[in-house]
Structures are given as C-alpha cells and as structure tokens.
Write a protein that holds these residues in place. Structure first.
Motif, mmCIF file in Angstrom:
data_model
loop_
_atom_site.group_PDB
_atom_site.id
_atom_site.type_symbol
_atom_site.label_atom_id
_atom_site.label_comp_id
_atom_site.label_asym_id
_atom_site.label_seq_id
_atom_site.Cartn_x
_atom_site.Cartn_y
_atom_site.Cartn_z
ATOM 1 N N ALA A 378 0.824 -1.210 0.000
ATOM 2 C CA ALA A 378 0.000 0.000 0.000
ATOM 3 C C ALA A 378 0.856 1.257 0.000
ATOM 4 O O ALA A 378 0.563 2.230 -0.710
ATOM 5 N N ASP A 379 1.929 1.262 0.798
ATOM 6 C CA ASP A 379 2.826 2.421 0.819
ATOM 7 C C ASP A 379 3.522 2.607 -0.524
ATOM 8 O O ASP A 379 3.702 3.731 -1.007
ATOM 9 N N LYS A 380 3.935 1.505 -1.152
ATOM 10 C CA LYS A 380 4.584 1.583 -2.465
ATOM 11 C C LYS A 380 3.615 2.124 -3.517
ATOM 12 O O LYS A 380 3.971 3.004 -4.320
ATOM 13 N N LEU A 381 2.405 1.602 -3.516
ATOM 14 C CA LEU A 381 1.411 2.052 -4.495
ATOM 15 C C LEU A 381 0.989 3.492 -4.238
ATOM 16 O O LEU A 381 0.658 4.225 -5.177
ATOM 17 N N ARG A 382 1.025 3.899 -2.969
ATOM 18 C CA ARG A 382 0.670 5.280 -2.615
ATOM 19 C C ARG A 382 1.645 6.278 -3.233
ATOM 20 O O ARG A 382 1.271 7.399 -3.586
#
Length: 523
Positions: A378-382
């Motif tokens: 989720a952090d990477k995609l954010r």
C-alpha cells in the motif's frame, strides 16, 4: 491555532525513524495482541460454552460479535474524541485495565446474560485502544511510513487471534483433565471459565508497562503542533450524551434536533420490532438498533458541534466508502476466523487443543504476513498514485474467495487447514491500507475520531453482523458451512464501494485543508 512544533519535536519525513518510535510501536503491538486474545478466545471455547450455558450458534455469534461489537463501536466515538484531546497513553492504560478485568470476569459467568454483560464491558474497554494507538503512531511516524507502521500494529490482530485459540484450547484441555468433576475444581470453574481468567489477568501487568510510554506532540510528524480542544472530559461527556439512549434525547433537545431524532428512533424501533415479529432474536436486533440510532444521533451532533471534523469524516464520501468497503471485508473475515475452529471440531472430530494450535498458528502467521505485505504494498502504491492504497483494499475483497469456498466445502482436514492460510493472508492485506487511507484524509487533531469512525464500519458492519448472521443461518439450515459461505454475497458491494472511493480519494485528500477551513477550522 496550529503552531510550528519545536525543532526537537519535529520528525523529518526523510530522516531515519527514531528508535523510540519503534519501541512505542512494539509495545502497542503487544497491547493489540492481548486485545485480540481477549476478544477471540471465545472461538475455541464456543462448543463448551454452548453446552454449559445451553446456547445456540446464533447466541454464540451474538456474544462474540454483537454484544461486544456494538458497544465497542459506540464507545469508540466519545473515547476517540477523548484520544484527540487528552493524554492518549493514560487513556489506553485505563482501557486495557478495564477490558482485562472484564475478560477475567467472563470466567465467572453462570448464564448467557452474565456473559453478555462481561462481553459488553470488554468492548467498552477495548474501544480505547485503537483510537489512542492510531493517533500515537501517526505522530511518531511520517506519512510515507505510516501505512507500514499501522500494518505492523494491525498484525497484533492476527497474532492475538491465533494465540487465543492455542492458549484457550490448552487451558481447557489441561484444566478438564486435572479437574474432570467441575464441582471439585477451584471455585467450581469449568475449563472454559478458567481460560477466560488465564488470558484476562496478564493484561493488568501490561497496563503498567503502557503507562510508562512518552506522549508525543500532536502533529510532530507533519512539522506542527496541532491545536487540541481545551476541555477533554467535558467534550467526552457531551459526546457520550449523543450516543447513549435515552440521554441522546437530551443532546437532541439542546441542539434543536429533537423531533428528527425521535422520528429516527421510532423508525429504527419499528424495524427492530418487525424483525422480532418475524422470529429474530430480541437481544441481537435490539443491540443493532441501538447502534444504528446512536450513530445517527452522534453524527447529527458532530455536524453542529465540530463542523470541520464532520466535513472531513462523515461529509467526505471517499472516507465513508473506504469504511464501507473494509467493513464488508471484515464482515466475512471475522466470520471465517471465528467459525473456523467450531467448524473443524464438528466436521473433523479433532481435539480442542489440536484445533486451537493449528488453526491459531495458521491465523497468526497468515494474518501477520498478509497485513505486513499489504501495508508495504500500500505504501509503495501510494507513491505512484494517491489512491494506490485502495487498490490493495480491492485486491483483499476478491482474492480470498476461492480459498474460503475450498476450506468450507472440503471433507479433508489437511486441505481445510491448507486453505485457511491463503484465505486469511489475502483478506488481511487490506487492513493497513484502509486504515492509513482514513488517517490521510483528516487533520492530526481528528485522528482519534477518524479511527473511531473507521472502526464503526469494522464492528457494526463486520463484527456485529457477520459472525451472528453466519451462526443464525447455520442454526436455521443446520449447516455451518452454509452460514459462512452465504456471506460471500456481500463481496460485490465491497468492490463497488472501494472502486468508487479510489476515484474520489485524490481530490478529497488534496482539498482537505481547504474544506476544513471552509467549515470553520482555525489553522
């Protein structure tokens, strides 16, 4: 006003996260582990509790989900507001002490009503934990690392749920072996009663450790000291009046909203009476009705007393749809995790100890890996797209389906165990992503209230309805697998909510400060 924080208090988002922040996070994870040990232990004890207290699957679903979940959700609202304006560490210490005592008292229950009262107390105590923890974590960790930090915290859910099954099964088996005649056991306790006490009492020791944690400056991870409301307990009591019937009528009269409030109360009462007339249980739907009415009453008051918070939470469709999407994820996952052990005991005839450790280990490891991987992704995609975290929520809604179906239709024990792992790992990946999304949509002073609002979805939708409906359908059909699998009918709704939220989120996050200012926020 929101003033700049002192240089020593500010967390540079590009700097290495302070070691003390990781220490705080570790302690908070332990709290969340115990939170779910105390909450989930009923799963492995369910068959013994049913027998001794003469209950049905629907009753057990009520005890696990509704009796706990409704009051957890409702008290989370004023306690979330208290977390936004009072000392969060002290609040968590008091809450941990309360739910530990109430868990231990569950071991003294002699009937379903007494156990229901204890479960309500556990729910009220546990309602202090996540609003305080989410707010603390958001101040110790900068936004770009927040998804992972919240995912690590959330891993306590799965570790605690897993440990509860193993520990509960072990205590029951050894206690019943040592004291085959209940009347000769200490205090005349059965094995399931001893298990409640064994997992409840250690929480009092952990509460002393939590009390030693340092309270951070609010907003330090954003580089400013966030304004807090000056009268925390007055605000808490005022908030309590908005959610606790019949005190809600006093709050409604003060705000000039009495007639509309009474009309909604009558509408909800009519729906509840209709369900009861159709043969549905009185306690279940009365509790749900109280929850629905109380949330309406609270929302109406929040709109009047704190327009900026209302605007960024209940007035933001992206926030509400994220809560709905993850609430429906929890609707299924709470049911699978709770009913997996009773299903194995009935279908495969294995011992409580074996089921406890095997199902518990699977749940702990799968949930831990899933929520950590989901938080990292989720952090990477954010970083690639403002709505990237919601892509993980979408994935978590559909990916577990084949494994859930396989687990609850197979007659092979090994395949049942094997399918539980992907079912729980894939579902759990959405939690950190959904939680971080809701935190990103609000100002620092609103985080506790935002967390409470988020947990309304996971409790009133997921916990209060999912396990009960699975148990109720099981009681009506005589088939627990049918009860669990019927809940898959809600997946399309979760998907639509998450997809629409992902479309709305970029603009909602970008305009948060502007919308708060338009609603009266004093920056």
């Amino acid at each position: 006003m929101q003033a700049p924080a002192s240089t020593e208090d500010v967390i540079d988002p590009d700097a290495r996260t302070p070691a003390y922040a990781w220490y705080v996070l570790s302690v908070l994870i332990l709290v969340y582990i115990l939170n779910f040990v105390d909450r989930q232990v009923l799963s492995i004890l369910a068959e013994d509790v049913k027998r001794d207290l003469d209950l049905t699957d629907g009753d057990i679903g009520f005890l696990y989900g509704t009796a706990f979940g409704v009051f957890y959700a409702l008290f989370g609202i004023p306690l979330g507001r208290l977390a936004d304006s009072w000392h969060r560490v002290r609040l968590m210490t008091l809450g941990l002490s309360l739910w530990s005592v109430m868990t231990a008292l569950s071991g003294l229950a002699r009937n379903g009503l007494m156990l229901s009262g204890a479960r309500v107390g556990v729910g009220i105590g546990e309602a202090t934990a996540s609003p305080s923890a989410y707010s603390l974590i958001s101040d110790w960790f900068p936004k770009k690392r927040r998804g992972l930090a919240l995912a690590l915290y959330s891993s306590g859910l799965y570790i605690g749920g897993g440990l509860s099954l193993g520990l509960g099964g072990l205590v029951v088996q050894n206690w019943n072996k040592a004291y085959p005649v209940k009347e000769l056991a200490p205090l005349g306790l059965a094995g399931w009663q001893a298990a409640f006490m064994a997992v409840g009492i250690p929480g009092l020791l952990l509460a002393l450790w939590v009390f030693t944690l340092r309270e951070p400056v609010r907003g330090q991870s954003e580089g400013f000291a966030s304004k807090v409301r000056p009268h925390p307990f007055r605000d808490f009591l005022a908030e309590l009046v908005t959610i606790l019937p019949p005190l809600t009528l006093i709050g409604a009269a003060r705000s000039g909203n009495l007639l509309r409030n009474v009309a909604v109360a009558l509408l909800v009462t009519g729906c509840v009476c209709g369900l009861i007339a159709l043969g549905e249980p009185l306690l279940q739907w009365t509790a749900v009705g109280i929850g629905v009415y109380a949330v309406y009453s609270w929302a109406s008051t929040l709109r009047r007393t704190d327009p900026p918070t209302y605007a960024l939470i209940l007035g933001t469709p992206a926030f509400l749809l994220t809560v709905l999407a993850y609430g429906l994820n929890a609707f299924l996952t709470y049911s699978v995790s709770f009913w997996a052990s009773p299903y194995a005991l009935r279908t495969f005839g294995v011992s409580e100890s074996e089921v406890g450790w095997v199902v518990g280990s699977i749940g702990a490891s799968a949930g831990f890996l899933g929520v950590i991987a989901g938080g990292w992704a989720a952090d990477k995609l954010r970083t690639r797209h403002p709505a990237g975290r919601l892509w993980v929520v979408i994935f978590g809604a559909i990916a577990p389906i084949p494994a859930v179906v396989a687990a609850f239709t197979t007659r092979d024990l090994t395949l049942f165990y094997a399918m539980l792992f992907p079912a729980q790992a894939l579902a759990s990946c959405a939690l950190g992503a959904a939680a971080a999304t809701t935190q990103d949509l609000v100002l620092p002073r609103m985080r506790g209230t935002a967390t409470a609002s988020f947990f309304i979805g996971t409790t009133l939708i997921g916990l209060a309805l999912g396990p009960y409906l699975a148990g109720r359908i099981s009681a009506l059909t005589g088939n627990l697998a049918t009860g669990v699998l019927s809940l898959l009918l809600t997946v399309p709704i979760a998907l639509i909510a998450a997809i629409v939220a992902s479309r709305l989120l970029p603009a909602s996050e970008a305009t948060a400060h502007k919308r708060a200012a338009a609603a009266g926020e004093d920056f």
